[in-house]
Scaffold this motif. Structure first.
Motif, PDB file in Angstrom:
ATOM      1  N   PHE A  52       0.826  -1.210   0.000  1.00  0.00           N
ATOM      2  CA  PHE A  52       0.000   0.000   0.000  1.00  0.00           C
ATOM      3  C   PHE A  52       0.859   1.260   0.000  1.00  0.00           C
ATOM      4  CE2 PHE A  52      -2.199   3.356   2.393  1.00  0.00           C
ATOM      5  CZ  PHE A  52      -3.316   3.521   1.589  1.00  0.00           C
ATOM      6  N   ILE A  53       1.955   1.229   0.772  1.00  0.00           N
ATOM      7  CA  ILE A  53       2.784   2.423   0.914  1.00  0.00           C
ATOM      8  C   ILE A  53       3.757   2.588  -0.253  1.00  0.00           C
ATOM      9  CG2 ILE A  53       4.555   3.534   2.355  1.00  0.00           C
ATOM     10  CD1 ILE A  53       3.256   2.197   4.771  1.00  0.00           C
ATOM     11  N   LEU A  54       4.338   1.474  -0.720  1.00  0.00           N
ATOM     12  CA  LEU A  54       5.451   1.569  -1.663  1.00  0.00           C
ATOM     13  C   LEU A  54       5.141   1.113  -3.085  1.00  0.00           C
ATOM     14  CD1 LEU A  54       8.288   0.191   0.658  1.00  0.00           C
ATOM     15  CD2 LEU A  54       7.824   2.573   0.109  1.00  0.00           C
ATOM     16  N   SER A  55       3.971   0.524  -3.322  1.00  0.00           N
ATOM     17  CA  SER A  55       3.717  -0.040  -4.649  1.00  0.00           C
ATOM     18  C   SER A  55       3.824   0.999  -5.753  1.00  0.00           C
ATOM     19  CB  SER A  55       2.347  -0.719  -4.693  1.00  0.00           C
ATOM     20  OG  SER A  55       1.332   0.215  -4.400  1.00  0.00           O
ATOM     21  N   GLY A  56       3.302   2.215  -5.500  1.00  0.00           N
ATOM     22  CA  GLY A  56       3.368   3.252  -6.522  1.00  0.00           C
ATOM     23  C   GLY A  56       4.789   3.648  -6.856  1.00  0.00           C
ATOM     24  N   LEU A  57       5.673   3.583  -5.859  1.00  0.00           N
ATOM     25  CA  LEU A  57       7.064   3.962  -6.059  1.00  0.00           C
ATOM     26  C   LEU A  57       7.894   2.843  -6.667  1.00  0.00           C
ATOM     27  CD1 LEU A  57       9.343   6.052  -5.518  1.00  0.00           C
ATOM     28  CD2 LEU A  57       9.594   5.021  -3.250  1.00  0.00           C
ATOM     29  N   MET A  58       7.639   1.601  -6.242  1.00  0.00           N
ATOM     30  CA  MET A  58       8.498   0.487  -6.610  1.00  0.00           C
ATOM     31  C   MET A  58       7.989  -0.358  -7.775  1.00  0.00           C
ATOM     32  SD  MET A  58      11.118   0.640  -4.667  1.00  0.00           S
ATOM     33  CE  MET A  58      11.660   1.400  -3.132  1.00  0.00           C
ATOM     34  N   ALA A  59       6.675  -0.349  -8.029  1.00  0.00           N
ATOM     35  CA  ALA A  59       6.111  -1.266  -9.023  1.00  0.00           C
ATOM     36  C   ALA A  59       6.805  -1.149 -10.376  1.00  0.00           C
ATOM     37  CB  ALA A  59       4.618  -1.015  -9.172  1.00  0.00           C
ATOM     38  N   SER A  60       7.087   0.075 -10.801  1.00  0.00           N
ATOM     39  CA  SER A  60       7.707   0.267 -12.115  1.00  0.00           C
ATOM     40  C   SER A  60       9.168  -0.164 -12.140  1.00  0.00           C
ATOM     41  CB  SER A  60       7.616   1.739 -12.523  1.00  0.00           C
ATOM     42  OG  SER A  60       8.304   2.555 -11.597  1.00  0.00           O
ATOM     43  N   ARG A  61       9.754  -0.347 -10.955  1.00  0.00           N
ATOM     44  CA  ARG A  61      11.164  -0.726 -10.878  1.00  0.00           C
ATOM     45  C   ARG A  61      11.371  -2.238 -10.778  1.00  0.00           C
ATOM     46  NH1 ARG A  61      14.570   3.624  -9.441  1.00  0.00           N
ATOM     47  NH2 ARG A  61      13.442   5.573  -9.104  1.00  0.00           N
ATOM     48  N   ILE A  62      10.297  -2.983 -10.581  1.00  0.00           N
ATOM     49  CA  ILE A  62      10.408  -4.442 -10.548  1.00  0.00           C
ATOM     50  C   ILE A  62      10.413  -4.942 -11.980  1.00  0.00           C
ATOM     51  CG2 ILE A  62       9.416  -6.600  -9.717  1.00  0.00           C
ATOM     52  CD1 ILE A  62      10.290  -4.803  -7.476  1.00  0.00           C
ATOM     53  N   GLN A  63      11.568  -5.348 -12.446  1.00  0.00           N
ATOM     54  CA  GLN A  63      11.728  -5.754 -13.836  1.00  0.00           C
ATOM     55  C   GLN A  63      11.431  -7.237 -14.013  1.00  0.00           C
ATOM     56  OE1 GLN A  63      15.751  -4.611 -14.778  1.00  0.00           O
ATOM     57  NE2 GLN A  63      15.301  -2.413 -14.703  1.00  0.00           N
ATOM     58  N   GLY A  64      10.914  -7.579 -15.183  1.00  0.00           N
ATOM     59  CA  GLY A  64      10.706  -8.972 -15.548  1.00  0.00           C
ATOM     60  C   GLY A  64       9.421  -9.588 -15.064  1.00  0.00           C
ATOM     61  N   ILE A  65       8.490  -8.800 -14.503  1.00  0.00           N
ATOM     62  CA  ILE A  65       7.206  -9.334 -14.043  1.00  0.00           C
ATOM     63  C   ILE A  65       6.093  -8.607 -14.789  1.00  0.00           C
ATOM     64  CG2 ILE A  65       5.711  -9.835 -12.082  1.00  0.00           C
ATOM     65  CD1 ILE A  65       8.052  -9.566 -10.249  1.00  0.00           C
ATOM     66  N   GLU A  66       5.421  -9.310 -15.661  1.00  0.00           N
ATOM     67  CA  GLU A  66       4.301  -8.726 -16.401  1.00  0.00           C
ATOM     68  C   GLU A  66       3.003  -9.063 -15.683  1.00  0.00           C
ATOM     69  OE1 GLU A  66       4.755  -6.723 -18.859  1.00  0.00           O
ATOM     70  OE2 GLU A  66       6.930  -7.044 -18.885  1.00  0.00           O
ATOM     71  N   ASN A  67       2.792  -8.422 -14.554  1.00  0.00           N
ATOM     72  CA  ASN A  67       1.605  -8.672 -13.760  1.00  0.00           C
ATOM     73  C   ASN A  67       1.340  -7.438 -12.912  1.00  0.00           C
ATOM     74  OD1 ASN A  67      -0.022  -9.639 -11.353  1.00  0.00           O
ATOM     75  ND2 ASN A  67       0.081 -11.560 -12.486  1.00  0.00           N
ATOM     76  N   ARG A  68       0.089  -7.036 -12.826  1.00  0.00           N
ATOM     77  CA  ARG A  68      -0.212  -5.809 -12.082  1.00  0.00           C
ATOM     78  C   ARG A  68      -0.002  -5.987 -10.582  1.00  0.00           C
ATOM     79  NH1 ARG A  68      -5.954  -5.207 -10.579  1.00  0.00           N
ATOM     80  NH2 ARG A  68      -7.058  -7.182 -10.862  1.00  0.00           N
ATOM     81  N   PHE A  69       0.125  -7.224 -10.137  1.00  0.00           N
ATOM     82  CA  PHE A  69       0.448  -7.496  -8.733  1.00  0.00           C
ATOM     83  C   PHE A  69       1.923  -7.823  -8.569  1.00  0.00           C
ATOM     84  CE2 PHE A  69      -4.031  -8.837  -9.228  1.00  0.00           C
ATOM     85  CZ  PHE A  69      -4.617  -7.972  -8.316  1.00  0.00           C
ATOM     86  N   GLY A  70       2.737  -7.379  -9.514  1.00  0.00           N
ATOM     87  CA  GLY A  70       4.154  -7.737  -9.528  1.00  0.00           C
ATOM     88  C   GLY A  70       4.895  -7.382  -8.249  1.00  0.00           C
ATOM     89  N   TYR A  71       4.607  -6.208  -7.697  1.00  0.00           N
ATOM     90  CA  TYR A  71       5.316  -5.801  -6.485  1.00  0.00           C
ATOM     91  C   TYR A  71       4.928  -6.684  -5.298  1.00  0.00           C
ATOM     92  CZ  TYR A  71       7.162  -2.936  -2.721  1.00  0.00           C
ATOM     93  OH  TYR A  71       7.841  -2.502  -1.598  1.00  0.00           O
ATOM     94  N   ALA A  72       3.645  -7.019  -5.177  1.00  0.00           N
ATOM     95  CA  ALA A  72       3.205  -7.904  -4.095  1.00  0.00           C
ATOM     96  C   ALA A  72       3.846  -9.281  -4.232  1.00  0.00           C
ATOM     97  CB  ALA A  72       1.685  -8.019  -4.091  1.00  0.00           C
ATOM     98  N   ILE A  73       3.975  -9.766  -5.454  1.00  0.00           N
ATOM     99  CA  ILE A  73       4.610 -11.061  -5.703  1.00  0.00           C
ATOM    100  C   ILE A  73       6.073 -11.023  -5.275  1.00  0.00           C
ATOM    101  CG2 ILE A  73       5.362 -12.610  -7.553  1.00  0.00           C
ATOM    102  CD1 ILE A  73       2.705 -11.829  -9.001  1.00  0.00           C
ATOM    103  N   TYR A  74       6.759  -9.958  -5.646  1.00  0.00           N
ATOM    104  CA  TYR A  74       8.164  -9.788  -5.275  1.00  0.00           C
ATOM    105  C   TYR A  74       8.313  -9.741  -3.751  1.00  0.00           C
ATOM    106  CZ  TYR A  74      12.852  -7.700  -5.217  1.00  0.00           C
ATOM    107  OH  TYR A  74      14.176  -7.440  -4.989  1.00  0.00           O
ATOM    108  N   LEU A  75       7.425  -8.992  -3.099  1.00  0.00           N
ATOM    109  CA  LEU A  75       7.444  -8.888  -1.639  1.00  0.00           C
ATOM    110  C   LEU A  75       7.224 -10.238  -0.970  1.00  0.00           C
ATOM    111  CD1 LEU A  75       5.475  -5.662  -0.641  1.00  0.00           C
ATOM    112  CD2 LEU A  75       7.770  -6.295   0.089  1.00  0.00           C
ATOM    113  N   LEU A  76       6.233 -10.971  -1.429  1.00  0.00           N
ATOM    114  CA  LEU A  76       5.912 -12.267  -0.828  1.00  0.00           C
ATOM    115  C   LEU A  76       7.101 -13.217  -0.890  1.00  0.00           C
ATOM    116  CD1 LEU A  76       2.263 -12.892  -2.073  1.00  0.00           C
ATOM    117  CD2 LEU A  76       3.017 -12.950   0.311  1.00  0.00           C
ATOM    118  N   ALA A  77       7.768 -13.252  -2.032  1.00  0.00           N
ATOM    119  CA  ALA A  77       8.910 -14.153  -2.189  1.00  0.00           C
ATOM    120  C   ALA A  77      10.031 -13.777  -1.234  1.00  0.00           C
ATOM    121  CB  ALA A  77       9.403 -14.117  -3.635  1.00  0.00           C
ATOM    122  N   GLY A  78      10.324 -12.486  -1.136  1.00  0.00           N
ATOM    123  CA  GLY A  78      11.397 -12.055  -0.242  1.00  0.00           C
ATOM    124  C   GLY A  78      11.073 -12.279   1.220  1.00  0.00           C
TER     125      GLY A  78
END
Length: 264
Positions: A50-76
């Motif tokens: 909620f806080i960082l998705s707008g800032l970080m979503a565009s920087r997560i490369q290689g994920i073609e999914n609108r939930f890409g940032y949440a996916i990256y977060l979950l894995a980490g």
């Protein structure tokens, strides 16, 4: 080493029953029960997203999914939560079980094993929930995701080495329990969990790569998020550290065990 293994094998029933008892103690009096194992990390993901998705979503490369940032977060967070839970609970395991240690004769090495076993089961439940969420997000699950299982064992082995050393030191130097949570926060924010590594300036990446936690989280990201082959260099680095730390941790534990009872 062989003596410790024989002790563990002879107390295998006690270890299994203690892990079960730990679950009952933590969840039986709670209305939500075992759900708290996954609610806490998922709440963490929601807050960061909620806080960082707008800032970080565009920087997560290689994920073609609108939930890409949440996916990256979950894995980490899957890797981080396993590491931090084991370290935190092992740091306190001898102090929290002081009455048992002083009154009952048993191989004290079973206490760290119980902690690691419980943490692995908690993490397995979170992993299952994460796979369900990925399916709901429309993110494909690839065969590489199964390699998270041996990766979790590697995370557990490294965390157990660190946690056992801290647990022994904490018996004699109680300041350890105050310092370690601060250090864990530092390690968390200096590990690419809530942000991708590509935002780190090149001149600083070499310093971050010295951290074994960086490599463990990288393994999870590569296997879960990007479905890439096993990063053998990262795994080899952590394996070497475990092979160095494990004998040192066990040596410190065996030398300090006789004095623990008096100090506790």
């Amino acid at each position: 080493m062989l003596g410790l293994l024989r002790s563990l094998w002879s107390f295998r029933a006690y270890v299994a029953s203690s892990i079960l008892s730990d679950f009952k103690t933590r969840f039986v009096r709670s209305r939500m029960g075992f759900a708290w194992v996954v609610i806490n990390p998922l709440a963490q993901v929601c807050i960061y997203a909620f806080i960082l998705s707008g800032l970080m979503a565009s920087r997560i490369q290689g994920i073609e999914n609108r939930f890409g940032y949440a996916i990256y977060l979950l894995a980490g967070l899957l890797a981080w939560n396993l590491f931090s839970e084991i370290v935190d609970r092992l740091m306190k395991v001898f102090i929290n079980n002081a009455n048992v240690i002083k009154k009952v004769r048993f191989p004290r090495i079973v206490l760290p094993v119980i902690v690691v076993g419980t943490a692995l089961i908690n993490n397995a439940a979170l992993f299952v929930v994460m796979c369900v969420l990925f399916a709901l997000f429309g993110y494909p699950l690839t065969p590489e995701i199964l390699l998270v299982i041996p990766a979790a064992l590697l995370v557990s082995a490294f965390a157990a080495c660190v946690g056992l050393v801290l647990g022994v030191l904490n018996v004699f130097i109680r300041d350890i329990e105050q310092i370690v949570p601060i250090l864990l926060q530092v390690v968390f924010w200096f590990t690419p969990i809530v942000y991708p590594p590509n935002i780190i300036p090149e001149r600083f990446r070499g310093l971050l790569e010295l951290s074994p936690v960086y490599h463990l989280v990288d393994v999870y990201h590569r296997l879960i998020v990007y479905a890439e082959p096993v990063p053998w260099a990262s795994i080899a680095y952590v394996v070497v550290l475990v092979l160095i730390l494990a004998p040192l941790a066990l040596f410190l534990f065996r030398r300090a065990s006789p004095e623990m009872v008096d100090v506790l």
